[in-house]
Design a protein around this motif. Sequence first.
Motif, short mmCIF file in Angstrom:
data_model
loop_
_atom_site.label_atom_id
_atom_site.label_comp_id
_atom_site.label_asym_id
_atom_site.label_seq_id
_atom_site.Cartn_x
_atom_site.Cartn_y
_atom_site.Cartn_z
N THR A 59 45.77 27.39 29.82
CA THR A 59 46.24 26.49 28.97
C THR A 59 45.83 25.48 28.27
N MET A 60 45.46 24.21 29.66
CA MET A 60 44.46 22.93 29.02
C MET A 60 43.89 23.02 28.89
N VAL A 61 42.73 23.70 29.12
CA VAL A 61 41.11 23.73 28.88
C VAL A 61 41.02 24.08 26.55
N PRO A 62 41.38 25.37 26.52
CA PRO A 62 41.16 25.54 25.09
C PRO A 62 42.72 24.34 24.40
N ALA A 166 43.93 29.22 21.00
CA ALA A 166 43.92 28.81 22.48
C ALA A 166 45.46 29.46 23.21
N LEU A 167 46.68 29.26 22.39
CA LEU A 167 47.86 29.73 23.32
C LEU A 167 47.75 31.44 23.53
N VAL A 168 47.65 31.79 22.45
CA VAL A 168 48.09 34.14 21.77
C VAL A 168 46.41 34.08 22.76
N TRP A 169 45.62 34.02 21.69
CA TRP A 169 44.14 35.06 22.96
C TRP A 169 43.90 34.45 24.24
N GLU A 170 43.67 33.12 24.35
CA GLU A 170 42.92 32.49 25.93
C GLU A 170 44.16 33.13 26.37
N SER A 171 45.17 32.26 26.32
CA SER A 171 46.07 32.08 27.50
C SER A 171 46.87 33.69 28.09
N LEU A 172 47.09 34.34 27.28
CA LEU A 172 47.51 35.27 26.57
C LEU A 172 46.83 36.88 26.85
N PHE A 173 46.22 37.44 25.55
CA PHE A 173 45.30 38.84 25.72
C PHE A 173 44.41 38.06 26.87
N GLY A 174 43.80 36.85 26.61
CA GLY A 174 42.17 36.76 27.07
C GLY A 174 42.20 36.72 28.76
N SER A 175 44.12 36.52 29.32
CA SER A 175 44.11 36.61 30.75
C SER A 175 44.53 38.27 31.42
N LEU A 176 45.52 38.97 30.17
CA LEU A 176 46.42 40.17 30.34
C LEU A 176 45.81 41.24 30.22
N VAL A 177 44.98 41.34 29.10
CA VAL A 177 44.67 42.37 28.43
C VAL A 177 43.14 42.81 28.67
N PRO A 178 42.65 43.87 29.17
CA PRO A 178 41.28 44.58 29.03
C PRO A 178 40.84 44.10 28.65
N GLY A 179 40.87 44.45 27.49
CA GLY A 179 39.74 44.60 26.36
C GLY A 179 39.16 43.49 25.72
N ALA A 180 40.62 42.80 25.98
CA ALA A 180 39.80 41.48 25.30
C ALA A 180 40.08 40.46 26.02
N LYS A 181 39.66 40.81 27.76
CA LYS A 181 38.97 39.54 28.54
C LYS A 181 37.46 39.75 27.71
N ALA A 182 36.35 40.51 27.17
CA ALA A 182 35.54 40.09 27.25
C ALA A 182 34.62 39.63 26.55
N LEU A 183 36.05 39.90 25.30
CA LEU A 183 35.86 38.10 24.36
C LEU A 183 36.54 37.16 24.37
N SER A 184 36.80 36.75 25.65
CA SER A 184 37.46 35.47 25.55
C SER A 184 36.58 34.28 26.44
N VAL A 185 36.82 32.69 26.36
CA VAL A 185 35.63 31.91 27.54
C VAL A 185 36.44 32.12 28.18
N GLN A 186 37.00 32.27 28.35
CA GLN A 186 38.01 31.81 29.39
C GLN A 186 37.58 32.51 30.54
N GLN A 187 37.18 33.76 30.51
CA GLN A 187 36.43 34.68 31.14
C GLN A 187 34.67 34.70 31.27
N TRP A 188 34.34 34.46 30.32
CA TRP A 188 32.43 33.33 31.15
C TRP A 188 33.27 32.54 31.33
N ALA A 189 33.93 31.60 31.10
CA ALA A 189 33.88 29.56 32.42
C ALA A 189 34.07 30.65 33.58
N LEU A 190 34.55 31.89 33.64
CA LEU A 190 35.65 32.22 35.05
C LEU A 190 34.57 32.74 35.88
#
Length: 239
Positions: A59-62, A166-190
């Motif tokens: 949340t904070m970084v994006p 930031a709030l919908v894609w990265e914080s919600l879908f990027g954290s919870l939806v399996p298919g969306a995780k591969a396209l999330s900056v958050q997951q790349w950084a993780l």
Amino acid sequence: MYNSTVARLTYRALLGRRRALILFALPALLLLIALLVRTLTGVDDQVTANVLGGFALATMVPLIGVIAGTGAIGPEIDDGSIVYLLAKPVKRPTIIFTKLVVAIGVTIAFSAVPTLLAGYLLGGNSQQIATAYAVAAAAASVAYAALFLLLGTLTRHAVVVGLVYALVWESLFGSLVPGAKALSVQQWALALAQKVAEGGLVTSDVGLPTAVALLAAVTIGATVYAGQKLRALTLAGEE
């Protein structure tokens, strides 16, 4: 490629009163949460990872990336003052590169550094969790700054679009939806954080080589495209 005058003007715009309040508020909130959690639960590595992953990185970084990236150029385009900058004998790629460097610096300062401090407050860097998330925040800061800088050149509603992302894609879908995780900056950084951390508490759904390649591709691609958009804006103004 770096212009000190452009950098100074960009820093002044980003650290103005209203933006500075938001930039300081988010890290302050993270540190307050870390202090309260440490007081209530003591040292718990799982809790540390949850706080740093759930609030700091997701949340904070994006959000800080939105403020710094769009704020580096968006307001100048909106109010027309970019024309005066473009009239100067400064190459357009230099303008974009300088603004990107400033946006990255501000994003890292207000996200990666507080993340490291919060990690130490929560658990004293047990299992390298604080360091891991700080590295992830710094890597994500680079990509977010480039993405949101590009967004600032594409639309007058860059902040709104950026906040939705930031709030919908990265914080919600990027954290919870399996298919969306591969396209999330958050997951790349993780993926970088997982490499640094010990004990298996930090994980990513993206492999490290893929994550590094995607972070680099997004950063370079967004920067180049932003330069092209600025060049097109210059030509339109000259016409």
